[in-house]
Scaffold this motif. Structure first.
Motif, PDB file in Angstrom:
ATOM      1  N   PHE A   1      21.949 -16.637 -69.227  1.00 15.71           N
ATOM      2  CA  PHE A   1      21.631 -18.024 -68.593  1.00 15.71           C
ATOM      3  C   PHE A   1      21.887 -18.167 -67.043  1.00 15.71           C
ATOM      4  O   PHE A   1      22.056 -19.500 -66.583  1.00 15.71           O
ATOM      5  CB  PHE A   1      22.286 -19.093 -69.292  1.00 15.71           C
ATOM      6  N   SER A   2      22.340 -17.090 -66.484  1.00 11.39           N
ATOM      7  CA  SER A   2      22.611 -16.877 -64.774  1.00 11.39           C
ATOM      8  C   SER A   2      23.794 -18.119 -64.540  1.00 11.39           C
ATOM      9  O   SER A   2      23.578 -18.919 -63.607  1.00 11.39           O
ATOM     10  CB  SER A   2      21.528 -17.457 -63.952  1.00 11.39           C
ATOM     11  N   VAL A   3      24.630 -18.061 -65.256  1.00 10.91           N
ATOM     12  CA  VAL A   3      25.748 -19.041 -65.186  1.00 10.91           C
ATOM     13  C   VAL A   3      26.406 -19.019 -63.848  1.00 10.91           C
ATOM     14  O   VAL A   3      26.594 -19.943 -63.231  1.00 10.91           O
ATOM     15  CB  VAL A   3      26.962 -19.069 -66.329  1.00 10.91           C
ATOM     16  N   PRO A   4      26.805 -17.763 -63.565  1.00 12.87           N
ATOM     17  CA  PRO A   4      27.468 -17.754 -62.335  1.00 12.87           C
ATOM     18  C   PRO A   4      26.699 -18.223 -61.058  1.00 12.87           C
ATOM     19  O   PRO A   4      27.216 -18.908 -60.121  1.00 12.87           O
ATOM     20  CB  PRO A   4      28.032 -16.096 -62.093  1.00 12.87           C
ATOM     21  N   LEU A   5      25.600 -17.746 -61.111  1.00 13.80           N
ATOM     22  CA  LEU A   5      24.701 -18.461 -59.908  1.00 13.80           C
ATOM     23  C   LEU A   5      24.451 -19.910 -59.814  1.00 13.80           C
ATOM     24  O   LEU A   5      24.982 -20.633 -58.870  1.00 13.80           O
ATOM     25  CB  LEU A   5      23.195 -17.774 -60.253  1.00 13.80           C
TER      26      LEU A   5
END
Length: 434
Positions: free
Chosen positions: A22-26
């Motif tokens: 889910f591309s959480v860091p981005l």
């Protein structure tokens, strides 16, 4: 009670996979950057432009600020992985091999470039045509050509359903879009502070030759390719006035991509079909090619590192929202939708059909999802508008707000009834390995 290490590690693996998927860091980096920049913009700039080595320490004329370390060095790995995806797509069994299989999605890719660019120039002429700012604003034309592969994949699966052929179609479009984006950055956005000096680009050629030599000698440890070929390429681009973040793009294709390390491509990694489009972060852990090891061993680091990229580039004050913001946003969402739909539709009329199960309404929604530009759009915005340009922050805000394409796609998908649960399509495209 003591559990085996593998059992104990499973929750960590599941959490890590969720964070990557889910591309959480981005996304967290974007949110935090926006918050900090709007609470104390001066402090935000001090942090981003901080030089950890003291004073004005630099390399080849580039000051080693955190911003440059992230954009000019760390992003080498990001674009290197993008180059890996593009390379695999050209191998036997890949989506660009033979090219005829991918003609329609590639036509959509071209539409996804020309559509946004044309709309951006049209709006630039309308809002700034009679002003002295027109030429400066026009330099942002490439910002809306970008597509964030990971986010687009995620939204496509939600909108269409994981088994819909539109998901594979979109992934191919995004990969080809990345390839075009690399060329655009290299050709149209040289370093403004360092005029292009073509003689230094011979070092890039030397880096490619070194990588080819390593491949011929069956070197199967990817760091050697990066340290030797990548270093030469980075120095050549940095000294030559071309964006150094692209240093690995010409080196990665030379990494052995067969299972035997001899440098010749094999079909083995591409012979298995899949009912659902794979996740862009997924790698075949059983594969042993240098190219796949490169991605597998760096992907986690890059995905988490995108937090810092987003934080360092998305910190834009909401007060900066202006016409350029709207131009970038509309070009991404509307321009992509029009371009992708029109070009792919025309391609189908001249004999290059859409995948079974796709029609015009699916193309429209696919084009909207392709308007999720975020990562690459932020990067291009920083190159299109110099640091002292009054249009940089508005342009970046347009890239950030392109996340709204997800909401538009969800609503449009519901209205057009594009989701088909339980569909098991007969794909005309091979499995896209990203």
């Amino acid at each position: 009670m003591h559990f085996p290490v593998a059992v104990q590690a499973r929750p960590i693996v599941r959490v890590t996979n969720f964070i990557q998927e889910f591309s959480v860091p981005l996304i967290l980096g974007v949110v935090l950057g926006l918050i900090v920049a709007n609470v104390d913009h001066h402090w935000y700039e001090v942090v981003v432009e901080f030089n950890p080595f003291g004073g004005h320490t630099g390399v080849f004329g580039h000051e080693l600020t955190l911003h440059f370390i992230i954009n000019g060095m760390f992003m080498c790995l990001f674009f290197g992985i993008a180059a890996k995806e593009i390379t695999e797509s050209t191998l036997p069994g890949g989506v660009l091999n033979p090219v005829r299989r991918a003609i329609n999605p590639l036509a959509g890719t071209l539409g996804g470039v020309f559509g946004p660019v044309g709309l951006y120039f049209l709006m630039a002429w309308f809002f700034y045509g009679d002003t002295s700012d027109f030429s400066a604003v026009a330099k942002g034309w490439a910002i809306p050509t970008a597509t964030d592969i990971a986010l687009a994949w995620l939204v496509a699966r939600v909108v269409f359903g994981p088994l819909h052929p539109a998901v594979n179609f979109l992934l191919l479009l995004a990969v080809a879009d990345d390839a075009i984006g690399l060329v655009i950055i290299a050709v149209f956005y040289p370093d403004a502070l360092h005029p292009v000096q073509p003689i230094w680009l011979l070092l890039v050629v030397a880096g490619m030759a070194a990588a080819y030599g390593l491949r011929r000698f069956h070197v199967r440890w990817w760091p050697v390719y990066i340290l030797v070929g990548g270093t030469l390429s980075w120095i050549g681009l940095a000294k030559g006035g071309v964006e150094p973040a692209l240093a690995l793009a010409p080196i990665v294709p030379f990494m052995p991509h067969g299972n035997h390390g001899g440098g010749e491509p094999t079909d083995e990694a591409h012979t298995h079909a899949s009912d659902a489009a794979p996740h862009p972060h997924t790698t075949d852990h059983g594969a042993h090619s240098v190219l796949e090891q490169f991605e597998h061993q760096l992907k986690l680091f890059v995905d988490f590192g995108l937090f810092f990229f987003a934080f360092a580039n998305a910190g834009v004050a909401f007060t900066s929202i202006g016409w350029v913001t709207m131009m970038v946003l509309v070009s991404l969402i509307v321009g992509k939708a029009i371009g992708v739909t029109l070009f792919s539709w025309v391609a189908s009329l001249v004999g290059f059909p859409l995948p079974p199960g796709m029609g015009v309404r699916h193309l429209v929604v696919t084009g909207v999802i392709a308007g999720l530009g975020l990562t690459v759009a932020l990067f291009v915005a920083g190159k299109a508008f110099p640091g002292d340009s009054p249009f940089q922050e508005p342009g970046k805000m347009g890239a950030v707000l392109s996340i709204g394409a997800a909401l538009v796609a969800l609503v449009l998908g519901k209205l057009l009834h594009v989701r088909q649960e339980g569909l098991r399509p007969r794909l005309i495209l091979p499995w896209i390995r990203l």
